[in-house]
Scaffold this motif. Structure first.
Motif, PDB file in Angstrom:
ATOM      1  N   MET A   1       0.514  -1.570  -0.302  1.00  0.00           N
ATOM      2  CA  MET A   1       0.637   0.279  -0.517  1.00  0.00           C
ATOM      3  C   MET A   1       0.634   1.412   0.193  1.00  0.00           C
ATOM      4  O   MET A   1       2.064   1.251   0.256  1.00  0.00           O
ATOM      5  CB  MET A   1      -0.988   0.005   1.433  1.00  0.00           C
ATOM      6  CG  MET A   1      -2.057   1.390   1.468  1.00  0.00           C
ATOM      7  SD  MET A   1      -3.109   1.127   2.743  1.00  0.00           S
ATOM      8  CE  MET A   1      -1.407   1.397   4.460  1.00  0.00           C
ATOM      9  N   ASN A   2       0.460   1.755  -1.401  1.00  0.00           N
ATOM     10  CA  ASN A   2       1.389   3.658  -0.481  1.00  0.00           C
ATOM     11  C   ASN A   2       0.707   4.425  -0.110  1.00  0.00           C
ATOM     12  O   ASN A   2      -0.640   4.342   0.119  1.00  0.00           O
ATOM     13  CB  ASN A   2       1.040   3.902  -2.279  1.00  0.00           C
ATOM     14  CG  ASN A   2       2.302   3.085  -2.823  1.00  0.00           C
ATOM     15  OD1 ASN A   2       3.010   2.737  -2.597  1.00  0.00           O
ATOM     16  ND2 ASN A   2       1.747   2.877  -4.783  1.00  0.00           N
TER      17      ASN A   2
ATOM     18  N   SER B   1      -3.918   7.067   0.502  1.00  0.00           N
ATOM     19  CA  SER B   1      -3.524   6.235   0.016  1.00  0.00           C
ATOM     20  C   SER B   1      -4.312   5.346  -0.819  1.00  0.00           C
ATOM     21  O   SER B   1      -4.933   5.748  -1.616  1.00  0.00           O
ATOM     22  CB  SER B   1      -3.798   5.597   1.708  1.00  0.00           C
ATOM     23  OG  SER B   1      -4.904   5.072   1.931  1.00  0.00           O
ATOM     24  N   ASP B   2      -4.684   4.011  -0.911  1.00  0.00           N
ATOM     25  CA  ASP B   2      -4.871   3.164  -1.479  1.00  0.00           C
ATOM     26  C   ASP B   2      -5.845   2.942  -1.874  1.00  0.00           C
ATOM     27  O   ASP B   2      -7.007   2.565  -2.605  1.00  0.00           O
ATOM     28  CB  ASP B   2      -4.246   1.809  -1.416  1.00  0.00           C
ATOM     29  CG  ASP B   2      -2.824   1.929  -2.170  1.00  0.00           C
ATOM     30  OD1 ASP B   2      -2.422   2.446  -3.199  1.00  0.00           O
ATOM     31  OD2 ASP B   2      -2.250   0.298  -2.106  1.00  0.00           O
TER      32      ASP B   2
END
Length: 200
Positions: free
Chosen positions: A1-2, A188-189
């Motif tokens: 996850m970014n 985030s994602d």
């Protein structure tokens, strides 16, 4: 996850020369007290990657000082000017009340329906501020920024972040001289969350 976090500190200018009054586009510099208020409002441990400022003297002179001291880039954003108060500019609250009666209280209750004579509408003001705010929020993604601006500008940004109706935008939030507000943008994602982290 970014995950990416952007932290943006908004600070209102300190007291300008001539004391409290409706200034809007009137370009007074900070008073001695105003400089003290601004310098007291920031701490050595504050860390910013970039500074964005309104072009008006009461903002840009302090922003320039901080940018030089901390060796960070400075950007001037015209869309972050204060609202133009028209015929009220340069007048104190007491002077506006004496000349306009209850028009001032109606403005604070609902600025959308009660534009100062010859002034900028809150709809137009909000549109330009939010355009400027969203541009820099996106441009500075992942960074820590200081934005030096005005009480009305901060109210428009907080209204955008918190979903405050424009009719309530001026009366709902107190923004005294040198007041700081921190906005945090988490990406985030799962999407983007923009929230008011602190105010005062």
């Amino acid at each position: 996850m970014n995950h990416q976090t952007t932290t943006i500190d908004l600070i209102r200018h300190g007291e300008p020369e001539g004391g409290p009054k409706f200034r809007g586009s009137q370009d007074d510099p900070l008073s001695v007290l105003g400089w003290q208020q601004m310098r007291s409002a920031i701490q050595d441990e504050d860390q910013w990657d970039v500074i964005v400022t309104s072009p008006l003297l009461r903002c840009i002179e302090f922003a320039t000082e901080v940018a030089k001291q901390r060796n960070v880039p400075l950007h001037v954003e015209d869309r972050l000017r204060e609202v133009n108060f028209g015929a009220w500019e340069g007048k104190t609250t007491a002077e506006v009340i004496a000349a306009e009666g209850n028009k001032l209280s109606r403005f604070w209750e609902d600025p959308v329906a009660n534009t100062p004579p010859g002034g900028e509408t809150i709809i137009d003001f909000n549109q330009r501020v939010v355009e400027g705010w969203q541009h820099w929020r996106d441009q500075l993604a992942g960074q820590r920024a200081l934005v030096v601006c005005h009480g009305g500008v901060i109210r428009m940004i907080l209204a955008d972040v918190m979903g405050i109706p424009l009719q309530k935008s001026f009366g709902a939030v107190s923004v005294p001289f040198a007041c700081r507000s921190r906005i945090r943008v988490d990406q985030s994602d799962f999407g983007t969350l923009t929230s008011l982290h602190s105010h005062g």
